[in-house]
Design an enzyme around this catalytic site. Structure first.
Site, short mmCIF file in Angstrom:
data_model
loop_
_atom_site.label_atom_id
_atom_site.label_comp_id
_atom_site.label_asym_id
_atom_site.label_seq_id
_atom_site.Cartn_x
_atom_site.Cartn_y
_atom_site.Cartn_z
N ASN A 11 29.71 -2.37 17.64
CA ASN A 11 29.38 -3.43 16.69
C ASN A 11 30.67 -4.15 16.34
O ASN A 11 31.51 -3.60 15.63
CB ASN A 11 28.73 -2.80 15.44
CG ASN A 11 28.54 -3.79 14.31
OD1 ASN A 11 28.65 -5.01 14.50
ND2 ASN A 11 28.26 -3.29 13.12
N TRP A 12 30.82 -5.35 16.83
CA TRP A 12 32.08 -6.08 16.64
C TRP A 12 32.18 -6.76 15.28
O TRP A 12 33.22 -7.31 14.94
CB TRP A 12 32.26 -7.11 17.76
CG TRP A 12 32.71 -6.51 19.05
CD1 TRP A 12 33.02 -5.21 19.29
CD2 TRP A 12 32.93 -7.21 20.29
NE1 TRP A 12 33.41 -5.04 20.60
CE2 TRP A 12 33.36 -6.25 21.23
CE3 TRP A 12 32.79 -8.54 20.69
CZ2 TRP A 12 33.67 -6.59 22.54
CZ3 TRP A 12 33.09 -8.87 22.00
CH2 TRP A 12 33.53 -7.91 22.91
N LYS A 13 31.10 -6.81 14.55
CA LYS A 13 31.10 -7.49 13.25
C LYS A 13 31.66 -8.92 13.42
O LYS A 13 31.44 -9.53 14.45
CB LYS A 13 31.87 -6.66 12.22
CG LYS A 13 31.40 -5.20 12.22
CD LYS A 13 31.90 -4.38 11.09
CE LYS A 13 31.33 -2.97 11.22
NZ LYS A 13 31.69 -2.10 10.13
N HIS A 96 22.09 -3.19 8.60
CA HIS A 96 23.44 -2.61 8.47
C HIS A 96 23.84 -2.60 6.99
O HIS A 96 23.48 -3.52 6.25
CB HIS A 96 24.42 -3.43 9.30
CG HIS A 96 25.76 -2.76 9.40
ND1 HIS A 96 26.69 -2.83 8.40
CD2 HIS A 96 26.31 -2.00 10.38
CE1 HIS A 96 27.76 -2.13 8.76
NE2 HIS A 96 27.55 -1.62 9.95
N GLU A 98 26.44 -3.36 5.54
CA GLU A 98 27.14 -4.58 5.08
C GLU A 98 26.14 -5.68 4.77
O GLU A 98 26.34 -6.47 3.86
CB GLU A 98 28.18 -5.01 6.14
CG GLU A 98 29.39 -4.10 6.12
CD GLU A 98 30.08 -3.91 7.45
OE1 GLU A 98 29.90 -4.75 8.36
OE2 GLU A 98 30.82 -2.91 7.59
N GLU A 164 24.13 5.78 9.26
CA GLU A 164 25.47 5.28 8.94
C GLU A 164 25.76 5.51 7.46
O GLU A 164 25.45 4.63 6.63
CB GLU A 164 25.57 3.79 9.27
CG GLU A 164 25.44 3.48 10.73
CD GLU A 164 26.33 2.32 11.14
OE1 GLU A 164 27.06 2.48 12.12
OE2 GLU A 164 26.32 1.29 10.47
N GLY A 170 34.18 2.27 8.23
CA GLY A 170 35.47 1.58 8.10
C GLY A 170 36.47 2.29 7.21
O GLY A 170 37.47 1.70 6.80
N SER A 203 33.21 5.45 11.27
CA SER A 203 34.54 5.96 11.66
C SER A 203 34.49 6.85 12.91
O SER A 203 35.18 7.86 12.97
CB SER A 203 35.20 6.69 10.49
OG SER A 203 35.45 5.78 9.44
N GLY A 224 32.15 0.81 15.12
CA GLY A 224 32.68 -0.45 14.60
C GLY A 224 34.12 -0.64 15.03
O GLY A 224 34.40 -1.07 16.16
N GLY A 225 35.04 -0.29 14.17
CA GLY A 225 36.48 -0.52 14.39
C GLY A 225 36.98 -0.11 15.76
O GLY A 225 37.71 -0.86 16.42
P1 PGA Z 1 33.25 1.83 11.77
O1 PGA Z 1 31.93 0.94 11.58
O2 PGA Z 1 33.14 2.54 13.10
O3 PGA Z 1 34.38 0.86 11.72
O4 PGA Z 1 33.28 2.81 10.64
C1 PGA Z 1 30.68 1.42 11.99
C2 PGA Z 1 29.62 0.39 11.69
O5 PGA Z 1 29.73 -0.33 10.71
O6 PGA Z 1 28.64 0.29 12.44
#
Ligand code: PGA
Length: 242
Positions: A11-13, A96, A98, A164, A170, A203, A224-225
Protein backbone atom coordinates in the site's frame (compact mmCIF):
# COMPACT_ATOMS: atom_id res chain seq x y z
CA UNK A 1 -6.83 -24.97 6.28
CA UNK A 2 -4.19 -22.32 5.65
CA UNK A 3 -3.68 -21.57 1.96
CA UNK A 4 -0.36 -22.62 0.47
CA UNK A 5 0.77 -19.35 -1.06
CA UNK A 6 1.17 -16.15 0.94
CA UNK A 7 -0.37 -12.92 -0.36
CA UNK A 8 1.80 -9.80 -0.07
CA UNK A 9 0.15 -6.47 -0.87
CA UNK A 10 1.95 -3.12 -0.93
CA UNK A 11 0.00 0.00 0.00
CA UNK A 12 1.88 3.03 -1.26
CA UNK A 13 -0.51 5.57 0.28
CA UNK A 14 0.20 9.10 -1.04
CA UNK A 15 3.62 8.29 -2.45
CA UNK A 16 5.27 7.93 -5.86
CA UNK A 17 5.07 9.68 -9.18
CA UNK A 18 4.54 7.92 -12.50
CA UNK A 19 8.30 7.77 -13.15
CA UNK A 20 8.95 6.33 -9.68
CA UNK A 21 6.24 3.74 -10.23
CA UNK A 22 7.78 2.69 -13.54
CA UNK A 23 11.20 2.40 -11.98
CA UNK A 24 9.91 0.41 -8.99
CA UNK A 25 7.99 -2.16 -11.04
CA UNK A 26 10.85 -2.58 -13.51
CA UNK A 27 13.16 -3.45 -10.64
CA UNK A 28 10.52 -5.66 -9.02
CA UNK A 29 10.02 -7.83 -12.11
CA UNK A 30 12.76 -10.42 -11.35
CA UNK A 31 10.96 -11.18 -8.06
CA UNK A 32 7.63 -11.81 -9.77
CA UNK A 33 8.57 -15.18 -11.19
CA UNK A 34 7.92 -17.07 -7.98
CA UNK A 35 4.64 -18.89 -8.46
CA UNK A 36 4.45 -19.59 -4.74
CA UNK A 37 3.38 -16.07 -3.81
CA UNK A 38 0.67 -13.58 -4.84
CA UNK A 39 1.94 -10.01 -5.15
CA UNK A 40 -0.36 -6.97 -5.16
CA UNK A 41 0.43 -3.27 -5.34
CA UNK A 42 -1.80 -0.27 -4.61
CA UNK A 43 -0.20 2.86 -6.10
CA UNK A 44 -1.88 6.29 -5.99
CA UNK A 45 -4.65 6.88 -8.56
CA UNK A 46 -2.37 8.90 -10.82
CA UNK A 47 0.05 5.99 -11.29
CA UNK A 48 -2.53 3.23 -11.77
CA UNK A 49 -2.48 3.24 -15.55
CA UNK A 50 1.32 3.05 -15.61
CA UNK A 51 1.36 0.30 -12.99
CA UNK A 52 -1.21 -1.77 -14.91
CA UNK A 53 0.82 -1.40 -18.11
CA UNK A 54 4.08 -2.35 -16.37
CA UNK A 55 2.46 -5.36 -14.68
CA UNK A 56 1.20 -6.88 -17.97
CA UNK A 57 2.63 -10.36 -18.43
CA UNK A 58 3.80 -10.55 -14.82
CA UNK A 59 2.16 -12.04 -11.84
CA UNK A 60 1.40 -8.70 -10.21
CA UNK A 61 -2.06 -7.39 -9.45
CA UNK A 62 -2.69 -3.67 -9.34
CA UNK A 63 -5.38 -2.07 -7.23
CA UNK A 64 -6.49 1.20 -5.67
CA UNK A 65 -6.45 2.52 -2.13
CA UNK A 66 -10.02 3.78 -2.06
CA UNK A 67 -13.16 4.23 -4.16
CA UNK A 68 -16.55 5.90 -3.95
CA UNK A 69 -19.73 3.86 -3.59
CA UNK A 70 -21.57 5.69 -6.37
CA UNK A 71 -21.73 5.02 -10.10
CA UNK A 72 -20.96 8.60 -11.01
CA UNK A 73 -22.29 12.09 -10.40
CA UNK A 74 -21.51 15.26 -8.53
CA UNK A 75 -18.81 13.96 -6.17
CA UNK A 76 -15.89 16.29 -6.75
CA UNK A 77 -12.58 14.58 -6.17
CA UNK A 78 -13.93 11.03 -6.00
CA UNK A 79 -13.23 7.93 -8.12
CA UNK A 80 -15.83 5.24 -8.88
CA UNK A 81 -15.32 1.49 -8.90
CA UNK A 82 -16.17 1.42 -12.61
CA UNK A 83 -13.31 3.86 -13.23
CA UNK A 84 -10.95 1.56 -11.33
CA UNK A 85 -12.07 -1.40 -13.45
CA UNK A 86 -11.65 0.72 -16.55
CA UNK A 87 -8.01 1.46 -15.74
CA UNK A 88 -7.34 -2.24 -15.04
CA UNK A 89 -7.49 -2.54 -11.25
CA UNK A 90 -8.36 -5.94 -9.86
CA UNK A 91 -8.71 -4.97 -6.20
CA UNK A 92 -9.32 -2.03 -3.90
CA UNK A 93 -8.35 -1.39 -0.28
CA UNK A 94 -11.40 -0.28 1.72
CA UNK A 95 -11.80 0.94 5.29
CA UNK A 96 -8.11 1.61 5.93
CA UNK A 97 -7.68 3.18 9.37
CA UNK A 98 -6.34 6.36 7.78
CA UNK A 99 -9.62 6.67 5.85
CA UNK A 100 -11.59 5.96 9.01
CA UNK A 101 -9.62 8.34 11.24
CA UNK A 102 -8.59 11.20 8.95
CA UNK A 103 -11.56 11.15 6.59
CA UNK A 104 -14.20 10.02 9.08
CA UNK A 105 -15.35 6.95 7.15
CA UNK A 106 -17.86 4.90 9.12
CA UNK A 107 -18.65 1.20 8.94
CA UNK A 108 -21.93 1.88 7.14
CA UNK A 109 -20.20 4.13 4.59
CA UNK A 110 -17.60 1.39 4.01
CA UNK A 111 -20.46 -1.12 3.69
CA UNK A 112 -21.86 0.88 0.76
CA UNK A 113 -18.45 0.88 -0.93
CA UNK A 114 -18.08 -2.86 -0.37
CA UNK A 115 -21.49 -3.49 -1.90
CA UNK A 116 -20.55 -1.57 -5.04
CA UNK A 117 -17.09 -3.09 -5.18
CA UNK A 118 -18.46 -6.64 -5.03
CA UNK A 119 -21.11 -5.91 -7.64
CA UNK A 120 -18.34 -4.83 -10.01
CA UNK A 121 -16.33 -8.00 -9.30
CA UNK A 122 -13.47 -5.94 -7.91
CA UNK A 123 -11.78 -7.70 -4.98
CA UNK A 124 -12.01 -5.70 -1.77
CA UNK A 125 -9.30 -5.77 0.89
CA UNK A 126 -11.29 -4.69 3.92
CA UNK A 127 -9.18 -3.31 6.77
CA UNK A 128 -10.20 -3.63 10.41
CA UNK A 129 -8.28 -3.03 13.61
CA UNK A 130 -8.33 -1.57 17.10
CA UNK A 131 -6.60 1.52 18.51
CA UNK A 132 -4.07 1.34 21.32
CA UNK A 133 -6.68 2.62 23.74
CA UNK A 134 -9.18 -0.06 22.72
CA UNK A 135 -6.53 -2.76 23.12
CA UNK A 136 -5.56 -1.48 26.56
CA UNK A 137 -9.23 -1.61 27.54
CA UNK A 138 -9.44 -5.21 26.33
CA UNK A 139 -11.87 -4.27 23.59
CA UNK A 140 -10.04 -5.77 20.62
CA UNK A 141 -12.59 -8.54 20.01
CA UNK A 142 -15.51 -6.17 20.44
CA UNK A 143 -14.04 -3.63 17.99
CA UNK A 144 -13.16 -6.21 15.34
CA UNK A 145 -16.59 -7.81 15.51
CA UNK A 146 -18.34 -4.44 15.40
CA UNK A 147 -16.34 -3.35 12.35
CA UNK A 148 -16.89 -6.66 10.55
CA UNK A 149 -20.59 -6.67 11.35
CA UNK A 150 -21.02 -3.03 10.32
CA UNK A 151 -19.03 -3.30 7.11
CA UNK A 152 -20.21 -6.70 5.93
CA UNK A 153 -23.79 -6.76 7.28
CA UNK A 154 -25.57 -9.24 5.03
CA UNK A 155 -23.22 -9.03 2.08
CA UNK A 156 -22.06 -12.17 0.40
CA UNK A 157 -18.41 -11.24 0.80
CA UNK A 158 -15.71 -12.35 -1.62
CA UNK A 159 -12.44 -10.64 -0.88
CA UNK A 160 -9.75 -10.37 1.75
CA UNK A 161 -9.65 -9.00 5.26
CA UNK A 162 -6.59 -7.18 6.59
CA UNK A 163 -6.17 -7.04 10.35
CA UNK A 164 -4.40 -3.72 10.87
CA UNK A 165 -4.08 -2.66 14.49
CA UNK A 166 -4.04 1.14 14.34
CA UNK A 167 -1.21 1.37 16.90
CA UNK A 168 1.03 -0.74 14.66
CA UNK A 169 0.59 1.28 11.46
CA UNK A 170 3.63 3.34 10.57
CA UNK A 171 4.96 3.13 14.12
CA UNK A 172 7.65 0.48 13.75
CA UNK A 173 5.80 -1.38 16.51
CA UNK A 174 4.36 -4.46 14.83
CA UNK A 175 1.94 -6.78 16.59
CA UNK A 176 3.67 -9.88 17.90
CA UNK A 177 2.85 -13.11 16.06
CA UNK A 178 0.77 -14.13 19.10
CA UNK A 179 -1.28 -10.92 18.97
CA UNK A 180 -1.76 -11.24 15.22
CA UNK A 181 -2.81 -14.88 15.52
CA UNK A 182 -5.26 -14.10 18.30
CA UNK A 183 -6.91 -11.32 16.28
CA UNK A 184 -6.97 -13.40 13.10
CA UNK A 185 -8.71 -16.18 14.98
CA UNK A 186 -11.35 -13.73 16.19
CA UNK A 187 -11.90 -12.64 12.58
CA UNK A 188 -11.87 -16.19 11.23
CA UNK A 189 -14.41 -17.37 13.81
CA UNK A 190 -16.63 -14.39 13.18
CA UNK A 191 -16.59 -14.81 9.40
CA UNK A 192 -17.06 -18.57 9.28
CA UNK A 193 -15.74 -18.40 5.73
CA UNK A 194 -12.46 -20.31 5.43
CA UNK A 195 -11.99 -19.19 1.82
CA UNK A 196 -11.43 -15.53 2.79
CA UNK A 197 -7.68 -14.80 3.05
CA UNK A 198 -6.64 -12.94 6.21
CA UNK A 199 -3.70 -10.54 5.96
CA UNK A 200 -1.81 -8.78 8.72
CA UNK A 201 -0.76 -5.14 8.38
CA UNK A 202 1.19 -2.78 10.62
CA UNK A 203 4.97 -2.22 10.51
CA UNK A 204 5.65 -5.38 8.51
CA UNK A 205 9.33 -5.74 7.64
CA UNK A 206 11.57 -8.27 5.95
CA UNK A 207 12.51 -9.42 9.46
CA UNK A 208 9.12 -9.92 11.10
CA UNK A 209 7.34 -11.31 8.01
CA UNK A 210 8.81 -14.76 8.63
CA UNK A 211 7.41 -15.23 12.14
CA UNK A 212 4.10 -13.54 11.25
CA UNK A 213 3.50 -15.92 8.35
CA UNK A 214 4.26 -18.89 10.57
CA UNK A 215 1.00 -18.19 12.43
CA UNK A 216 -1.66 -20.66 11.32
CA UNK A 217 -4.21 -17.92 10.51
CA UNK A 218 -1.92 -15.25 9.03
CA UNK A 219 -2.02 -15.81 5.28
CA UNK A 220 -0.34 -12.70 4.01
CA UNK A 221 0.52 -9.10 4.72
CA UNK A 222 -0.51 -5.58 3.81
CA UNK A 223 2.71 -3.59 3.78
CA UNK A 224 2.92 0.20 3.95
CA UNK A 225 6.30 1.84 4.61
CA UNK A 226 8.39 -1.19 3.66
CA UNK A 227 6.68 -1.43 0.27
CA UNK A 228 8.04 1.94 -0.83
CA UNK A 229 11.63 0.85 -1.31
CA UNK A 230 11.92 -1.85 -3.92
CA UNK A 231 14.80 -3.68 -2.25
CA UNK A 232 12.93 -3.85 1.05
CA UNK A 233 9.77 -5.05 -0.69
CA UNK A 234 11.72 -7.69 -2.60
CA UNK A 235 13.27 -8.89 0.66
CA UNK A 236 9.77 -9.27 2.12
CA UNK A 237 8.67 -11.32 -0.90
CA UNK A 238 11.78 -13.44 -0.64
CA UNK A 239 11.37 -14.07 3.09
CA UNK A 240 7.64 -14.74 2.75
CA UNK A 241 8.36 -18.01 0.96
CA UNK A 242 11.21 -19.17 3.20
P1 PGA B 1 2.95 0.28 7.63
O1 PGA B 1 1.48 0.54 7.02
O2 PGA B 1 3.46 -1.01 7.05
O3 PGA B 1 3.75 1.47 7.21
O4 PGA B 1 2.79 0.19 9.11
C1 PGA B 1 0.59 -0.52 6.84
C2 PGA B 1 -0.70 0.00 6.26
O5 PGA B 1 -1.10 1.12 6.57
O6 PGA B 1 -1.36 -0.72 5.48
Amino acid sequence: MKRKHPIIAGNWKMHKTIAETENFIERLKPSLKDAKISVLLAPPFTALETAVRMAKGYSLQIGAQNMHAGDGGAFTGEISGAMLKDVGCSFVILGHSERRQLFKETDSFIHEKLKKCLSLLLTPILCVGETQEERTQNKTRQVLERQLEGCLKNLSFHGMIAYEPVWAIGTGKSATPEMAEEAHLIIRNFLKMPQIPLLYGGSVTQENIVSLLKCPHVEGALVGGASLEVEKFKAILHNAVL
